[in-house]
Design a protein around this motif. Sequence first.
Motif, short mmCIF file in Angstrom:
data_model
loop_
_atom_site.label_atom_id
_atom_site.label_comp_id
_atom_site.label_asym_id
_atom_site.label_seq_id
_atom_site.Cartn_x
_atom_site.Cartn_y
_atom_site.Cartn_z
N PRO A 1 84.77 -59.04 64.58
CA PRO A 1 85.36 -60.26 64.01
C PRO A 1 84.77 -61.52 64.64
N VAL A 2 84.64 -62.55 63.83
CA VAL A 2 84.15 -63.84 64.29
C VAL A 2 85.32 -64.84 64.23
N ILE A 3 85.51 -65.56 65.33
CA ILE A 3 86.53 -66.59 65.40
C ILE A 3 85.81 -67.94 65.40
N ALA A 4 86.12 -68.80 64.44
CA ALA A 4 85.53 -70.13 64.42
C ALA A 4 86.22 -70.99 65.49
N TYR A 5 85.42 -71.77 66.20
CA TYR A 5 85.91 -72.57 67.32
C TYR A 5 85.80 -74.04 66.95
N ASN A 6 86.95 -74.67 66.70
CA ASN A 6 86.96 -76.09 66.36
C ASN A 6 87.10 -76.91 67.63
N ILE A 7 85.99 -77.52 68.07
CA ILE A 7 85.97 -78.27 69.31
C ILE A 7 85.17 -79.55 69.11
N PRO A 8 85.65 -80.44 68.21
CA PRO A 8 84.86 -81.62 67.83
C PRO A 8 84.52 -82.55 68.99
N ARG A 9 85.34 -82.56 70.03
CA ARG A 9 85.07 -83.43 71.17
C ARG A 9 83.70 -83.12 71.79
N TYR A 10 83.31 -81.87 71.77
CA TYR A 10 82.05 -81.46 72.38
C TYR A 10 80.96 -81.18 71.36
N SER A 11 81.32 -80.67 70.20
CA SER A 11 80.29 -80.30 69.23
C SER A 11 79.83 -81.48 68.38
N GLY A 12 80.73 -82.45 68.15
CA GLY A 12 80.40 -83.53 67.24
C GLY A 12 80.44 -83.11 65.78
N ASN A 13 80.80 -81.87 65.53
CA ASN A 13 80.86 -81.33 64.16
C ASN A 13 82.23 -80.68 63.94
N PRO A 14 83.22 -81.48 63.54
CA PRO A 14 84.56 -80.92 63.34
C PRO A 14 84.60 -79.96 62.16
N ILE A 15 85.46 -78.97 62.29
CA ILE A 15 85.75 -78.11 61.14
C ILE A 15 86.81 -78.84 60.31
N THR A 16 86.42 -79.28 59.14
CA THR A 16 87.31 -80.02 58.25
C THR A 16 88.16 -79.05 57.43
N PRO A 17 89.23 -79.53 56.80
CA PRO A 17 90.02 -78.64 55.95
C PRO A 17 89.21 -77.96 54.87
N SER A 18 88.27 -78.68 54.24
CA SER A 18 87.47 -78.05 53.18
C SER A 18 86.52 -76.99 53.74
N GLY B 1 93.12 -80.94 68.45
CA GLY B 1 94.20 -81.82 68.86
C GLY B 1 94.98 -82.48 67.74
N SER B 2 94.70 -82.12 66.49
CA SER B 2 95.38 -82.73 65.35
C SER B 2 96.47 -81.80 64.83
N ASP B 3 97.73 -82.25 64.89
CA ASP B 3 98.81 -81.47 64.31
C ASP B 3 98.61 -81.26 62.82
N GLU B 4 98.12 -82.29 62.15
CA GLU B 4 97.92 -82.21 60.70
C GLU B 4 96.91 -81.12 60.36
N LYS C 1 97.41 -77.39 58.33
CA LYS C 1 96.58 -76.95 57.21
C LYS C 1 95.98 -75.58 57.50
N ALA C 2 95.58 -75.35 58.75
CA ALA C 2 95.07 -74.03 59.11
C ALA C 2 96.16 -72.97 58.97
N GLY D 1 103.86 -74.47 72.37
CA GLY D 1 105.13 -73.97 71.86
C GLY D 1 105.37 -74.39 70.42
N TRP D 2 105.06 -75.64 70.11
CA TRP D 2 105.23 -76.13 68.74
C TRP D 2 104.39 -75.32 67.77
N ALA D 3 103.13 -75.07 68.12
CA ALA D 3 102.24 -74.32 67.22
C ALA D 3 102.76 -72.91 66.98
N LEU D 4 103.22 -72.25 68.03
CA LEU D 4 103.76 -70.90 67.88
C LEU D 4 105.01 -70.91 67.00
N GLN D 5 105.86 -71.92 67.19
CA GLN D 5 107.07 -72.00 66.36
C GLN D 5 106.73 -72.29 64.90
#
Length: 315
Positions: free
Chosen positions: A139-156, A175-178, A182-183, A204-208
Motif C-alpha cells: 500500500p502507498v500512503i500519500a503524505y501531505n506536507i506542504p510546508r516542506y514540499s511546496g506542493n500541497p495535496i488539494t481536494p481535487s 494543518g487545515s481542518d477544512e 474533505k479527506a 483527538g478532534w480528528a479521531l472523533q
Amino acid sequence: MQTEKFPHVLDGVTVPLVTPMAEGGRPSADNEALLRHMHRAGIDTIMLLGSNGEGAIIPSRDAAAFAEHTASLWRSIRGKSARVFVTVFGAGTSIALDNAESLMVARPDAVVVAPPLYFVHTEDELADHFQSFSGFGVPVIAYNIPRYSGNPITPSLLERLAAMDHIAGIKDSGGSDEFLLKALDVQNRLPRFGVSQGNEKRLGWALQQGARGITPGVGNLAPKLCVDLVEAVRRNDSARVEALQEMLTKLTAIHSVRPGVAAMKAALSLLGLVPATPGRPFRSYTAEEMEKLRAVLHDTDVNLDAGIPAAGGRT
C-alpha cells in the motif's frame, strides 16, 4: 473511528520515528532503547525516514541500511503485530522511485510517498508522480506536507489519488481542518481509503471526526499518551480525550526553544533514548538550549515514562 468495522493499515497510532545519528550526522544502529520505549507503550506501527526521521536529507544508501536494521529489530521486539512504513522523498519522480526501491530491503508494510520537493508542479504532474508508485506491491500512503514540499495535496488531487488502487490513504500534516474534513468525506465514501492526522494539536478532534489513526511527532516522546488517546476515543470518553490532547499539545512546546528535528532529538536525548545529534546541516542544541529545553519539559508537567531531569536543581 471505524477500526472495528473496517480494519485498515492506518488504524491507531503510527509513530514517525526519529533517526538516531552518530557524530557526523549519519544514521546510527543505536536505536534499541527508542524501539523498546515504543514497545512498552503498545505501539505497533513505526514510520521510518519521515520528517521527524530526517529522511529527505539522508543519502539513500544510508537510509536503506538503517531501515533494514530498524525493521528487523522492531519485528524481533514487537513480534507479529509489528508494522513498518518507510517514507520516500525526492525532488523528482525518478529520484523518489530509486529511493523507494532501495528501501524495499526493509520489507515495508506500506510506503509513505511525499510530493516532489523544490519545484512547484501542476496537479496532473503530481498525479503522475503518485501513480508511478503502483508497482511496489505494498500500500502507498500519500503524505501531505506542504510546508516542506511546496506542493500541497488539494481536494481535487485527493479525489484522483483515492481512485488509484494502490493508494491506501493519506497522512495529512497540512494543518487545515477544512482539508481534513474533505479527506474524511473521501474515506466515508471509500472505506479502503484511510486518513491519519499529523497535526499534533488536533489529534483527538480528528479521531472523533472519524480519522482512522494519528501520526504524531510527539509520539516519539509520549507514545503511551497517544495510545491512550486512541483508546479514549474508541470508548467515547470525551473528557479523557480532552485531557490527553491537552497533555500532548503541551509537549509541542519543545519547539519553543529552537523548532524542528533538532528539538525532538534534544528532548529524546534528555530521556536517554537517542543521541541529540541531528543530520547535517542541522546543528545540535547548545548547552544553553538544552537547559532551556529541560525547563520547558519540566514546566509542561506531563508525565513521561523515562522522566526528565529537573532544571536548575528542581525536582
